[in-house]
Design an enzyme around this catalytic site. Structure first.
Site, PDB file in Angstrom:
ATOM      1  N   HIS A  19      14.290 -16.338  -8.770  1.00 29.97           N
ATOM      2  CA  HIS A  19      14.920 -15.597  -9.856  1.00 29.97           C
ATOM      3  C   HIS A  19      14.807 -14.098  -9.630  1.00 29.97           C
ATOM      4  CE1 HIS A  19      10.709 -16.006 -11.433  1.00 29.97           C
ATOM      5  NE2 HIS A  19      10.891 -14.731 -11.701  1.00 29.97           N
ATOM      6  N   ARG A  57      13.816  -6.402 -17.427  1.00 31.44           N
ATOM      7  CA  ARG A  57      13.211  -6.152 -18.738  1.00 31.44           C
ATOM      8  C   ARG A  57      14.308  -5.682 -19.680  1.00 31.44           C
ATOM      9  NH1 ARG A  57       9.278  -4.463 -15.071  1.00 31.44           N
ATOM     10  NH2 ARG A  57       7.308  -5.567 -15.383  1.00 31.44           N
ATOM     11  N   GLU A  77      15.847 -13.982 -14.922  1.00 31.87           N
ATOM     12  CA  GLU A  77      14.778 -14.000 -15.923  1.00 31.87           C
ATOM     13  C   GLU A  77      14.880 -12.720 -16.734  1.00 31.87           C
ATOM     14  OE1 GLU A  77       9.977 -13.261 -16.200  1.00 31.87           O
ATOM     15  OE2 GLU A  77      10.783 -14.086 -14.338  1.00 31.87           O
ATOM     16  N   ASN A  92       9.402  -7.489 -23.844  1.00 36.57           N
ATOM     17  CA  ASN A  92       8.091  -7.098 -24.349  1.00 36.57           C
ATOM     18  C   ASN A  92       8.298  -6.675 -25.800  1.00 36.57           C
ATOM     19  OD1 ASN A  92       6.367  -7.308 -21.912  1.00 36.57           O
ATOM     20  ND2 ASN A  92       7.919  -5.934 -21.116  1.00 36.57           N
ATOM     21  N   HIS A 146      21.985  -3.520  -8.396  1.00 39.17           N
ATOM     22  CA  HIS A 146      22.809  -4.346  -9.252  1.00 39.17           C
ATOM     23  C   HIS A 146      22.616  -5.826  -8.925  1.00 39.17           C
ATOM     24  CE1 HIS A 146      25.217  -3.492  -5.622  1.00 39.17           C
ATOM     25  NE2 HIS A 146      25.539  -4.758  -5.717  1.00 39.17           N
ATOM     26  N   GLU A 193      27.867  -6.463 -10.360  1.00 40.72           N
ATOM     27  CA  GLU A 193      29.027  -6.321  -9.481  1.00 40.72           C
ATOM     28  C   GLU A 193      29.753  -7.655  -9.396  1.00 40.72           C
ATOM     29  OE1 GLU A 193      30.031  -4.847  -4.932  1.00 40.72           O
ATOM     30  OE2 GLU A 193      28.087  -5.777  -5.341  1.00 40.72           O
TER      31      GLU A 193
END
Length: 126
Positions: free
Chosen positions: A5, A9, A56, A60, A74, A122
């Site tokens: 993965h 964030r 993923e 937070n 990207h 992209e």
């Protein structure tokens, strides 16, 4: 070995999940809160994690935005019809930041969109 993965964030997890599922057509594969650590992980993709690389998203709970810096590039997605894909993104409220056309110094047809946190995606037409 294989790539499992890529992690990003995000400041608003629900907004980001909506973008990746409703605008880019990914599926939410799993989501889990880690209350003790005050964060949530969500995994999205175009197929199951056993056979596909997925995205993923990490939220937070005490952070609403991030400085993206200048090292990140990207995510790239292949699409058979780049113009139709960009039109669909726009129709769903997504932001196309580079219209379809040949890449600079090349012939590959590309376009870029931006997710709600400013990450670039992209599109590449084979």
């Amino acid at each position: 070995m294989r790539i499992l993965h890529t992690m990003l964030r995000v400041g608003d997890l629900d907004r980001s999940i909506a973008f990746y599922t409703e605008v880019l057509g990914m599926q939410l594969l799993r989501r889990k809160d880690y209350a003790e650590g005050r964060f949530t992980l969500a995994f999205l993709g175009y197929g199951d994690e056993a056979h596909h690389t997925v995205l993923e998203l990490t939220h937070n709970w005490d952070t609403s935005s991030y400085d993206l810096g200048n090292a990140y590039g990207h995510i790239a997605l292949e699409t058979p019809n780049i113009v139709a894909t960009c039109d669909a993104v726009r129709a769903k409220g997504g932001k196309v930041v580079r219209e379809p056309g040949p890449m600079k110094h090349g012939t590959t047809v590309i376009a870029f969109v931006e997710d709600p946190d400013g990450y670039k995606i992209e599109f590449i037409q084979p």
